[in-house]
Design an enzyme around this catalytic site. Sequence first.
Site, PDB file in Angstrom:
ATOM      1  N   HIS A   1       0.887  -1.265  -0.105  1.00  0.00           N
ATOM      2  CA  HIS A   1      -0.126   0.009  -0.002  1.00  0.00           C
ATOM      3  C   HIS A   1       0.903   1.187  -0.200  1.00  0.00           C
ATOM      4  O   HIS A   1       2.026   1.236   0.434  1.00  0.00           O
ATOM      5  CB  HIS A   1      -1.018  -0.163   1.205  1.00  0.00           C
ATOM      6  CG  HIS A   1      -0.393   0.240   2.450  1.00  0.00           C
ATOM      7  ND1 HIS A   1      -0.267   1.259   3.156  1.00  0.00           N
ATOM      8  CD2 HIS A   1      -0.159  -0.734   3.418  1.00  0.00           C
ATOM      9  CE1 HIS A   1       0.353   0.840   4.472  1.00  0.00           C
ATOM     10  NE2 HIS A   1       0.329  -0.241   4.544  1.00  0.00           N
TER      11      HIS A   1
ATOM     12  N   ASP B   1      -0.308   4.305   1.169  1.00  0.00           N
ATOM     13  CA  ASP B   1      -0.656   5.438   1.981  1.00  0.00           C
ATOM     14  C   ASP B   1       0.207   5.489   3.349  1.00  0.00           C
ATOM     15  O   ASP B   1       0.681   4.346   3.520  1.00  0.00           O
ATOM     16  CB  ASP B   1      -2.240   5.430   2.152  1.00  0.00           C
ATOM     17  CG  ASP B   1      -2.546   4.068   3.102  1.00  0.00           C
ATOM     18  OD1 ASP B   1      -2.451   3.203   2.507  1.00  0.00           O
ATOM     19  OD2 ASP B   1      -3.442   4.470   3.726  1.00  0.00           O
TER      20      ASP B   1
ATOM     21  N   ASP C   1       6.239   1.820   6.364  1.00  0.00           N
ATOM     22  CA  ASP C   1       4.874   1.255   6.298  1.00  0.00           C
ATOM     23  C   ASP C   1       4.081   1.892   5.626  1.00  0.00           C
ATOM     24  O   ASP C   1       3.214   2.850   5.904  1.00  0.00           O
ATOM     25  CB  ASP C   1       4.321   1.199   7.639  1.00  0.00           C
ATOM     26  CG  ASP C   1       2.852   0.422   7.618  1.00  0.00           C
ATOM     27  OD1 ASP C   1       2.520  -0.207   6.902  1.00  0.00           O
ATOM     28  OD2 ASP C   1       2.153   0.642   8.712  1.00  0.00           O
TER      29      ASP C   1
ATOM     30  N   GLU D   1      -4.989   1.820   2.745  1.00  0.00           N
ATOM     31  CA  GLU D   1      -5.030   0.714   3.467  1.00  0.00           C
ATOM     32  C   GLU D   1      -5.067   1.013   5.150  1.00  0.00           C
ATOM     33  O   GLU D   1      -5.561   0.537   5.843  1.00  0.00           O
ATOM     34  CB  GLU D   1      -3.829  -0.151   3.187  1.00  0.00           C
ATOM     35  CG  GLU D   1      -3.624  -1.521   3.853  1.00  0.00           C
ATOM     36  CD  GLU D   1      -2.805  -1.631   5.479  1.00  0.00           C
ATOM     37  OE1 GLU D   1      -2.858  -2.554   6.164  1.00  0.00           O
ATOM     38  OE2 GLU D   1      -2.432  -0.381   5.950  1.00  0.00           O
TER      39      GLU D   1
END
Length: 400
Positions: free
Chosen positions: A76, A78, A136, A170
């Site tokens: 992901h 975002d 992340d 996400e």
Amino acid sequence: MNVTERFLKYISYDTQSDESSSTIPSTAKQKVLGQVLADELAEMGLQDARMDEYGYVYAYLPGNCEGVAPMGLIAHMDTAPAESGTDIKPRIIHYEGGDIQLNEKVTTTVEQFPALKKYIGDDLIVTDGTTLLGGDDKAGVAEIMCAVEYFLQHPEVKHGKICVGFTPDEEIGRGPDKFDVAGFGADYGYTVDGGEVGGIDYENFNAASAKVSFYGLSAHTGDAKGKMINAGRIACEFVSMLPENEIPERTSGREGFIHLDAIKGSVTEAFVGMIIRDHDWDKFVEKKELVQKIADQLCEKYGEGTVVAEVKDTYFNMKEKILPNMFIVDKAMEAYRKNGVEPKSMAIRGGTDGATLSFTGLPCPNISTGGMNCHGIHEMVSIQAMEKMIDIIIDICKAE
């Protein structure tokens, strides 16, 4: 570009998602990085590289051998709303042990983050203590990009069709909402969105949200006896009737919980928002039923319509869909061991895009990235861990 160069490039884009937004993606800035990635995939030579109207990025690398099922790699774009993702100032340090001073006021300590001891001798990318890092999941994005680039540079290495997907939103639980599983073209996949190298996650919470509204009746406090119905007080009574030990701060492992996420109100109207989690299906159902049962009891006490509960499922435990396809997990574990890493499987106390995708016909466990301390200013990633993950992803993709 190597993985460090890619990672530093991708985190320079602010892609924070926004739970309060109703648009898809929740923030337009996610599509800026999405277009960059789609262009890079096309320039590298992947087929059908594109970003759709919702900000999802897709491409695929055709297989160069027969009889191998198409597989997918997903990450992901975002970053979490928990901390700012604007103007990230990363710093690379060669870690020789001890605490890491991020700025004059913020220090990442070994006492608070004991996992640091495992990274002595590594080169760590850290923040300046004012933003998150974005590992992340831009570590996962960078690793996937480097892995597919390897196959383009080494056409002699046999592999099946490799499908690449990058998703928005996400971090606010909407990553799979508009994912085109049929157009993606894979029989199974992996989300590359974990932590310490070696993780292979295929069990997660069953999840639901609960929104409970309370409706009262105002009256002058001097003449309220037998008249006033205090919605705010009933909301507090509702919360007091929930199991006091089944909350996040008192549970671990596979223990589920009902988490009070929001509470507000007045005499005439109040609201309680909760999230419900459990790995065990029967216990998950019991928790949802308990919310409705308490609402019904309070309606009996204060009058019909005083309490209205709305419980909505969010995602389910992917284990149900992975167990019939355990070759996917075995394949990842074999790749870890081939690269000198002992795999670890844990029950996730949360969810992933793969949890929802697994229920749409794309079995999709989660593998690691090498990132640490996500969603906060102490977030960091080991360059050596990212490089190791590229080798592992490559071995997962190779035809046996």
